[in-house]
Design a protein around this motif. Sequence first.
Motif, PDB file in Angstrom:
ATOM      1  N   SER A 208      32.050  15.276  11.041  1.00  0.00           N
ATOM      2  CA  SER A 208      32.002  16.283  11.614  1.00  0.00           C
ATOM      3  C   SER A 208      30.136  17.066  12.328  1.00  0.00           C
ATOM      4  O   SER A 208      30.025  17.460  10.781  1.00  0.00           O
ATOM      5  CB  SER A 208      33.113  17.128  10.608  1.00  0.00           C
ATOM      6  N   PHE A 209      30.561  17.189  12.672  1.00  0.00           N
ATOM      7  CA  PHE A 209      29.211  18.365  13.573  1.00  0.00           C
ATOM      8  C   PHE A 209      30.068  19.990  13.657  1.00  0.00           C
ATOM      9  O   PHE A 209      30.710  20.365  14.372  1.00  0.00           O
ATOM     10  CB  PHE A 209      28.264  17.628  15.208  1.00  0.00           C
ATOM     11  N   GLY A 210      28.736  20.515  13.244  1.00  0.00           N
ATOM     12  CA  GLY A 210      29.259  22.004  13.146  1.00  0.00           C
ATOM     13  C   GLY A 210      27.942  23.092  14.092  1.00  0.00           C
ATOM     14  O   GLY A 210      26.806  23.420  14.103  1.00  0.00           O
ATOM     15  N   TYR A 211      28.173  23.228  15.670  1.00  0.00           N
ATOM     16  CA  TYR A 211      26.478  23.596  16.067  1.00  0.00           C
ATOM     17  C   TYR A 211      27.002  25.871  16.372  1.00  0.00           C
ATOM     18  O   TYR A 211      27.857  25.682  16.150  1.00  0.00           O
ATOM     19  CB  TYR A 211      26.178  23.566  17.215  1.00  0.00           C
ATOM     20  N   LEU A 212      25.843  25.957  15.508  1.00  0.00           N
ATOM     21  CA  LEU A 212      26.500  27.304  14.938  1.00  0.00           C
ATOM     22  C   LEU A 212      24.816  28.287  15.736  1.00  0.00           C
ATOM     23  O   LEU A 212      23.903  27.961  15.517  1.00  0.00           O
ATOM     24  CB  LEU A 212      25.794  26.921  13.749  1.00  0.00           C
ATOM     25  N   ASP A 225      25.252  23.162  26.083  1.00  0.00           N
ATOM     26  CA  ASP A 225      24.800  22.375  27.454  1.00  0.00           C
ATOM     27  C   ASP A 225      24.055  21.725  26.037  1.00  0.00           C
ATOM     28  O   ASP A 225      23.049  20.055  25.685  1.00  0.00           O
ATOM     29  CB  ASP A 225      24.238  22.885  27.593  1.00  0.00           C
ATOM     30  N   ASN A 226      22.636  22.061  24.887  1.00  0.00           N
ATOM     31  CA  ASN A 226      22.078  21.806  23.718  1.00  0.00           C
ATOM     32  C   ASN A 226      22.811  21.172  22.658  1.00  0.00           C
ATOM     33  O   ASN A 226      21.874  20.016  22.192  1.00  0.00           O
ATOM     34  CB  ASN A 226      21.365  23.139  23.054  1.00  0.00           C
ATOM     35  N   PHE A 227      24.131  21.697  22.365  1.00  0.00           N
ATOM     36  CA  PHE A 227      24.854  20.446  21.735  1.00  0.00           C
ATOM     37  C   PHE A 227      24.970  19.153  21.559  1.00  0.00           C
ATOM     38  O   PHE A 227      24.652  18.561  21.457  1.00  0.00           O
ATOM     39  CB  PHE A 227      26.561  21.475  21.512  1.00  0.00           C
TER      40      PHE A 227
END
Length: 388
Positions: A208-212, A225-227
């Motif tokens: 699981s990835f979480g982009y904060l 886009d950055n994720f």
Amino acid sequence: MKIGIIGTGTAGILSIAFVLAYAPEPIEVYSIHNPKKPILGIGESTSTQIPGVLYDSIGFTLLENANELDATTKLGVKFSNWREQEFYSHIMPVCYGMHFDNHSIKEFTFKKFRELFKNFKEIHGDVTSIESEETKAYVTVNGERHSFDYVIDCGGYPDDYSDYNLDKPISLNSCLVHDTKPEKYNYTQHVATPNGWMFGIPLQSRKSFGYLYNDTITTKGDAIDNFKTYCNDIDIDKLREFKFKSYSANSFFDGRVLKNGNRALFYEPLEALMGYFYERVLATFFDYVFVNKNIDLTNNVIKNFSDDIERAICFVYQGGSIYDTPFWNHAKKISKDRLNNDLMWQLQINDIKMNKKENYRTMRNCGVGVLPVKSWVDFDDNLKYNMF
């Protein structure tokens, strides 16, 4: 004595396990929840307290029970892009944390609670009111009023924040979550990005990835886009979005009803410090019930724990990352301002320095705030602060 515990998220389950494991006298423990209510499901990373309490209450071990929670061992956190060189924040031996699927933990733990504890009971339905009186607390569930000596409210995010302190030094408010194929490693990833940071949690079946990020600084489109530069197999249709506030309760305990979990506090997940907070809240509650009966002292102690977590987060953020961006300029400023105006932080710095000088070989066994002295010193070296 009867204690009602509202909610079956991680804090609710930990509260049930804590009371069943450590109460010095027989207590009837009632779990109050709606079994049909959906769980906010993402991979979760813990500190050492959660596996420890589960072991003491129901005998949970990763050796025997990992498959039932899709769980993996966590020996620390790997920090990438915070400085030019990657580094680890280690869990001090001989403890460990874990990563687990929070969809699975309720079914597993409740099966064990029912098998092992005759004093464990359940009330199913939706909570419509919680009342606190001088000698009792009352919870109304599906129109029926139930009486308890104490209630631990782990009912999730508050409905409104009028009785909460919205935390200004915490710089994130949004998260994009995506699952990918599993990878095998025994640490949580904390990867700094231009817009915040990204966690990576390895479960047995998936990662699981979480982009904060902060949506007042970064648009959702730019975040996605950055994720994608870190996870190039992102399926936009399966991307989940969570918005959150950072806050702490103005009062955690009124003498009958205790707030715990997201009902008490929510800060961003850096270093997975919430398990530490949940366990400390429960230990402080037990001090009240069985030792001191001092409401003000109980609230002050819990408030100090919440402040300790905030200090630790700001300590990491104050030096920024490898990125010179609007987000990191903002995060550095508010974190520095928070610490520079905190007398307790100055006292903790002196305490760490003293322990570093006098007890170097035993620093892993000596805590200041939320971390062992050894962890503070390692962070200081890796982040190149030279504070201690």
